[in-house]
Design a protein around this motif. Structure first.
Motif, short mmCIF file in Angstrom:
data_model
loop_
_atom_site.label_atom_id
_atom_site.label_comp_id
_atom_site.label_asym_id
_atom_site.label_seq_id
_atom_site.Cartn_x
_atom_site.Cartn_y
_atom_site.Cartn_z
N ILE A 118 -2.92 -3.89 -9.77
CA ILE A 118 -3.35 -2.76 -8.95
C ILE A 118 -4.86 -2.90 -8.72
O ILE A 118 -5.62 -3.12 -9.65
CB ILE A 118 -3.04 -1.42 -9.65
N MET A 119 -5.25 -2.76 -7.47
CA MET A 119 -6.68 -2.81 -7.13
C MET A 119 -7.35 -1.56 -7.70
O MET A 119 -6.78 -0.48 -7.67
CB MET A 119 -6.87 -2.87 -5.60
N LYS A 120 -8.55 -1.73 -8.21
CA LYS A 120 -9.28 -0.63 -8.85
C LYS A 120 -10.57 -0.35 -8.08
O LYS A 120 -11.09 -1.21 -7.38
CB LYS A 120 -9.65 -1.00 -10.29
N ARG A 121 -11.09 0.88 -8.25
CA ARG A 121 -12.40 1.24 -7.71
C ARG A 121 -13.14 1.99 -8.81
O ARG A 121 -12.54 2.66 -9.67
CB ARG A 121 -12.27 2.07 -6.44
N LYS A 122 -14.44 1.89 -8.77
CA LYS A 122 -15.26 2.53 -9.80
C LYS A 122 -15.81 3.85 -9.25
O LYS A 122 -16.49 3.87 -8.23
CB LYS A 122 -16.41 1.61 -10.19
N VAL A 123 -15.50 4.95 -9.95
CA VAL A 123 -15.98 6.27 -9.57
C VAL A 123 -16.60 6.90 -10.82
O VAL A 123 -15.91 7.11 -11.81
CB VAL A 123 -14.83 7.15 -9.02
N ASP A 124 -17.88 7.19 -10.73
CA ASP A 124 -18.61 7.80 -11.86
C ASP A 124 -18.45 7.00 -13.15
O ASP A 124 -18.22 7.55 -14.22
CB ASP A 124 -18.17 9.26 -12.09
N ALA A 174 -1.66 -2.61 -4.28
CA ALA A 174 -1.28 -3.50 -5.38
C ALA A 174 -0.95 -4.88 -4.83
O ALA A 174 -0.42 -5.02 -3.73
CB ALA A 174 -0.09 -2.93 -6.14
N ILE A 175 -1.29 -5.90 -5.63
CA ILE A 175 -0.95 -7.28 -5.28
C ILE A 175 0.24 -7.68 -6.14
O ILE A 175 0.20 -7.57 -7.36
CB ILE A 175 -2.14 -8.22 -5.54
N ARG A 213 0.86 -1.18 0.00
CA ARG A 213 0.00 0.00 0.00
C ARG A 213 0.90 1.23 0.00
O ARG A 213 1.78 1.36 0.86
CB ARG A 213 -0.90 0.01 1.23
N CYS A 214 0.65 2.11 -0.97
CA CYS A 214 1.46 3.31 -1.10
C CYS A 214 0.65 4.34 -1.89
O CYS A 214 0.04 3.99 -2.90
CB CYS A 214 2.77 2.98 -1.82
N PRO A 215 0.61 5.60 -1.46
CA PRO A 215 -0.15 6.62 -2.18
C PRO A 215 0.30 6.81 -3.63
O PRO A 215 -0.50 7.18 -4.49
CB PRO A 215 0.07 7.89 -1.38
N ASP A 216 1.56 6.53 -3.93
CA ASP A 216 2.09 6.72 -5.29
C ASP A 216 1.49 5.74 -6.29
O ASP A 216 1.52 5.99 -7.49
CB ASP A 216 3.61 6.59 -5.29
#
Length: 190
Positions: A161-167, A176-177, A135-138
């Protein structure tokens, strides 16, 4: 140091105070010292191999185990860490290092008292790799290829990289895994 006795003032030695001078400081439970990531690299990485018959309808389940042991030891120039029979007549072979694994790959035939059996030795598809999460903000602003390229020296072979759905759009998260080409995942922290 003394303790006041109700019957008078008799100094009593405090036995436990002298023990504190020689004992090491106590560590809190659950706290571990050191860096967040393991920085030691094992130079001799063990490998897991699978030996199986290449001929249709034949397997290693009916082969003499003593003969198999001799063939494997002679081919590798030493004893493997462990050999286990798997379902379907295959053998799982754990070896100490890549050098022994390279010698085991050269085993192609096993001669039994009943004839010869063609075999194939290959790496186990899952036991030679491990996964870890970072886990890292970059990570939000990087691609999977950039992370993989940056960590290639630490045996990282795959990044998701884990993703999220926004709009309606998929955006990267800060997680990231990683898949390592090693049975022991270890990252060097900077």
């Amino acid at each position: 140091m003394g303790v006041k006795d109700p019957g008078g003032y008799i100094p009593l030695a405090n036995y436990y105070s002298s023990l504190g001078e020689f004992s090491e400081p106590r560590r809190k439970m659950g706290k571990k010292s050191g860096t967040p990531f393991s920085t030691t690299q094992n130079t001799e990485e063990e490998k897991f191999l699978v030996m199986e018959a290449t001929e249709e309808g034949k397997d290693l389940s009916r082969c003499n185990p003593f003969l198999l042991q001799k063939i494997i030891e002679n081919a590798m120039g030493g004893k493997p860490e462990k050999v286990t029979r798997l379902k379907g007549g295959r053998l799982l072979i754990r070896v100490k290092n890549e050098k022994m694994a390279g010698k085991a790959y050269k085993i192609t035939k096993i001669s039994d008292g009943k004839g010869e059996l063609c075999v194939k030795v290959a790496e186990h598809p899952t036991l030679n790799s491990s996964k870890g999460i970072i886990r890292c903000p970059d990570i939000e602003y990087m691609t999977e290829e950039e992370i993989k390229e940056g960590l290639a020296g630490q045996k990282v072979t795959e990044v998701a990289i884990m993703k999220r759905k926004v709009d309606g759009q998929l955006l990267n998260t800060k997680t990231a895994i990683l898949t390592f080409n090693s049975s022991n995942a270890s990252l060097k922290s900077n």
